[in-house]
Design a protein around this motif. Structure first.
Motif, PDB file in Angstrom:
ATOM      1  N   GLY A 176       0.788  -1.154   0.099  1.00 61.86           N
ATOM      2  CA  GLY A 176      -0.092  -0.078  -0.046  1.00 61.86           C
ATOM      3  C   GLY A 176       0.788   1.250  -0.016  1.00 61.86           C
ATOM      4  N   LEU A 177       2.095   1.086  -0.036  1.00 65.60           N
ATOM      5  CA  LEU A 177       2.916   2.554   0.002  1.00 65.60           C
ATOM      6  C   LEU A 177       3.354   2.744  -1.284  1.00 65.60           C
ATOM      7  CD1 LEU A 177       5.347   1.954   3.114  1.00 65.60           C
ATOM      8  CD2 LEU A 177       3.155   2.897   3.004  1.00 65.60           C
ATOM      9  N   ASP A 178       3.540   3.886  -1.471  1.00 64.95           N
ATOM     10  CA  ASP A 178       4.023   4.550  -3.030  1.00 64.95           C
ATOM     11  C   ASP A 178       5.394   4.175  -2.955  1.00 64.95           C
ATOM     12  OD1 ASP A 178       5.841   7.061  -2.314  1.00 64.95           O
ATOM     13  OD2 ASP A 178       4.008   7.247  -0.997  1.00 64.95           O
ATOM     14  N   PRO A 179       6.176   4.107  -4.239  1.00 64.71           N
ATOM     15  CA  PRO A 179       7.510   3.769  -4.487  1.00 64.71           C
ATOM     16  C   PRO A 179       8.783   4.411  -3.507  1.00 64.71           C
ATOM     17  CG  PRO A 179       6.561   4.133  -6.707  1.00 64.71           C
ATOM     18  CD  PRO A 179       5.543   4.367  -5.444  1.00 64.71           C
ATOM     19  N   ILE A 180       8.437   6.021  -3.529  1.00 60.15           N
ATOM     20  CA  ILE A 180       9.264   6.667  -2.780  1.00 60.15           C
ATOM     21  C   ILE A 180       9.226   6.253  -1.064  1.00 60.15           C
ATOM     22  CG2 ILE A 180       9.951   9.050  -1.977  1.00 60.15           C
ATOM     23  CD1 ILE A 180       9.087   9.890  -4.832  1.00 60.15           C
ATOM     24  N   THR A 181       8.115   6.132  -0.780  1.00 67.03           N
ATOM     25  CA  THR A 181       7.940   5.639   0.822  1.00 67.03           C
ATOM     26  C   THR A 181       8.362   4.498   1.113  1.00 67.03           C
ATOM     27  OG1 THR A 181       5.779   7.022   0.730  1.00 67.03           O
ATOM     28  CG2 THR A 181       6.312   5.951   2.640  1.00 67.03           C
ATOM     29  N   SER A 182       8.198   3.484   0.078  1.00 59.17           N
ATOM     30  CA  SER A 182       8.752   2.164   0.215  1.00 59.17           C
ATOM     31  C   SER A 182      10.363   2.021   0.203  1.00 59.17           C
ATOM     32  CB  SER A 182       8.163   1.363  -1.163  1.00 59.17           C
ATOM     33  OG  SER A 182       8.660   0.140  -1.133  1.00 59.17           O
ATOM     34  N   PRO A 208      12.504  -3.679  -6.709  1.00 58.47           N
ATOM     35  CA  PRO A 208      13.196  -2.742  -6.207  1.00 58.47           C
ATOM     36  C   PRO A 208      13.726  -2.958  -4.810  1.00 58.47           C
ATOM     37  CG  PRO A 208      11.432  -1.703  -7.200  1.00 58.47           C
ATOM     38  CD  PRO A 208      11.080  -3.060  -6.974  1.00 58.47           C
ATOM     39  N   SER A 209      13.064  -3.153  -3.878  1.00 60.60           N
ATOM     40  CA  SER A 209      13.042  -3.400  -2.626  1.00 60.60           C
ATOM     41  C   SER A 209      14.125  -4.913  -2.333  1.00 60.60           C
ATOM     42  CB  SER A 209      11.881  -3.613  -1.763  1.00 60.60           C
ATOM     43  OG  SER A 209      11.858  -3.863  -0.426  1.00 60.60           O
ATOM     44  N   ILE A 210      13.736  -5.825  -3.005  1.00 58.20           N
ATOM     45  CA  ILE A 210      14.315  -6.971  -2.917  1.00 58.20           C
ATOM     46  C   ILE A 210      15.951  -7.083  -3.380  1.00 58.20           C
ATOM     47  CG2 ILE A 210      14.619  -9.312  -3.887  1.00 58.20           C
ATOM     48  CD1 ILE A 210      11.633  -9.272  -4.512  1.00 58.20           C
ATOM     49  N   PHE A 211      16.115  -6.087  -4.554  1.00 61.37           N
ATOM     50  CA  PHE A 211      17.444  -5.792  -4.998  1.00 61.37           C
ATOM     51  C   PHE A 211      18.102  -4.939  -3.958  1.00 61.37           C
ATOM     52  CE2 PHE A 211      15.861  -7.689  -8.971  1.00 61.37           C
ATOM     53  CZ  PHE A 211      16.535  -8.374  -9.060  1.00 61.37           C
ATOM     54  N   ALA A 212      17.436  -4.069  -3.455  1.00 58.08           N
ATOM     55  CA  ALA A 212      17.992  -3.005  -2.663  1.00 58.08           C
ATOM     56  C   ALA A 212      18.361  -3.691  -1.199  1.00 58.08           C
ATOM     57  CB  ALA A 212      16.932  -1.976  -2.238  1.00 58.08           C
ATOM     58  N   ILE A 213      17.560  -4.480  -0.696  1.00 61.04           N
ATOM     59  CA  ILE A 213      17.823  -4.802   0.747  1.00 61.04           C
ATOM     60  C   ILE A 213      18.395  -6.318   1.166  1.00 61.04           C
ATOM     61  CG2 ILE A 213      16.295  -2.892   1.723  1.00 61.04           C
ATOM     62  CD1 ILE A 213      14.402  -5.280   2.415  1.00 61.04           C
TER      63      ILE A 213
END
Ligand SMILES: Nc1ncnc2c1ncn2[C@@H]1O[C@H](COP(=O)(O)OP(=O)(O)O)[C@@H](O)[C@H]1O
Ligand SMILES: [Mg+2]
Length: 260
Positions: A176-182, A208-213
């Motif tokens: 439910g979050l937008d990409p920036i908040t995510s 993006p989150s998977i690759f980032a964290i």
């Protein structure tokens, strides 16, 4: 980085079989989470991500197999031993779930009231410290209805941190979050992981989150009732022999995620 030695496993899931009545969710699932890493659990809707998480935190009992937290079988532990294990774990459930009729500070105090007998002022101090940790210093008097979705997720993470856990579980924190908040949440997870050495187990769909964290991940599949891939996200994207796995990692970053 050299591969971690087996003794670095802080969570070990061994031959786990789960289900409800005749309905089997996981058939024979084994993997380990290493101390200090960010570990992601991936897979389509209904493949058993949340059910797996609930077994890892001792909320459900396996039909077979076991989950070891720092070497201890979480489902078999009772009484004080069980409480001692649970205190090492912080959880943010899917959909966040702060209590709407309480302030943020009161929400963060809840686990402290349940698991400790600290004096009032100490609990207030800890609540404020945890809020600062997630960049919500001074917001303790607000209620969930007064803050944004991103702030709510951060407050829920602050609550998961209340008891100084070694391992924090996040069930779809970006939902439910937008990409920036995510992306801000991703930065928070990385900061907490780096600065406090917390091990994270994160259920997510967001590429993006998977690759980032994520240091490593597993992908679950509903039909297989288990794991179809395990490893570093970039390795799976580039080298997985399984087309379902390559397809997941190669989908356009802007494509809508599979429904949660
Ligand atoms: N308490 C329960 N009782 C019966 N079935 C359940 C229960 N919880 C989850 N399930 C079923 O188990 C499967 C996996 O659910 P879940 O782990 O929530 O999926 P997801 O991967 O989307 O998180 C689904 O088919 C779901 O309907
Ligand atoms: Mg789920």
């Amino acid at each position: 980085m050299t591969p971690a030695a087996p003794q670095d496993a802080v969570i070990r899931v061994e031959n786990l079989k789960t289900g409800f009545g005749d309905f089997i969710v996981h058939e024979n699932v084994s993997f380990e989470v290493r101390r200090g890493e960010v570990f992601a659990i991936l897979g389509g809707s209904g493949c058993g991500k949340t059910v797996l998480l609930k077994h890892m935190i001792g909320l459900y009992r396996p039909l077979a197999g076991r989950v070891l937290i720092a070497g201890e079988d979480i489902a078999a532990a009772e009484g004080e031993r069980r409480l001692a294990i649970l205190r090492r774990l912080g959880v943010m459930y899917q959909l966040g779930a702060l209590f709407g009729n309480m302030t943020l500070a009161e929400n963060i105090r809840l686990p402290l009231e349940e698991y400790t007998d600290l004096p009032d002022e100490a609990m207030d101090l800890i609540a404020e410290t945890k809020l600062r940790l997630v960049n919500l210093g001074g917001a303790g008097h607000l209620t969930p209805s007064e803050i944004s979705g991103g702030m709510m997720k951060r407050a829920a993470i602050a609550r998961a941190l209340a008891l100084d856990p070694e391992i924090v579980f996040l069930d779809e924190p970006a939902g439910g979050l937008d990409p920036i908040t995510s992306a801000e949440l991703d930065e928070l997870v990385l900061r907490l992981s780096d600065s406090l050495g917390i091990t994270f187990v994160v259920i997510t769909h967001e590429l993006p989150s998977i690759f980032a964290i994520a240091d490593r991940c597993i992908m679950l599949d509903k039909r297989v009732r288990g794991i179809i891939a395990e490893g570093r996200p970039a390795d799976l994207r580039d080298h997985s022999p399984d087309p379902r796995v390559r397809q997941f990692f190669n989908r356009a970053a802007s494509a809508p995620a599979a429904a949660a």
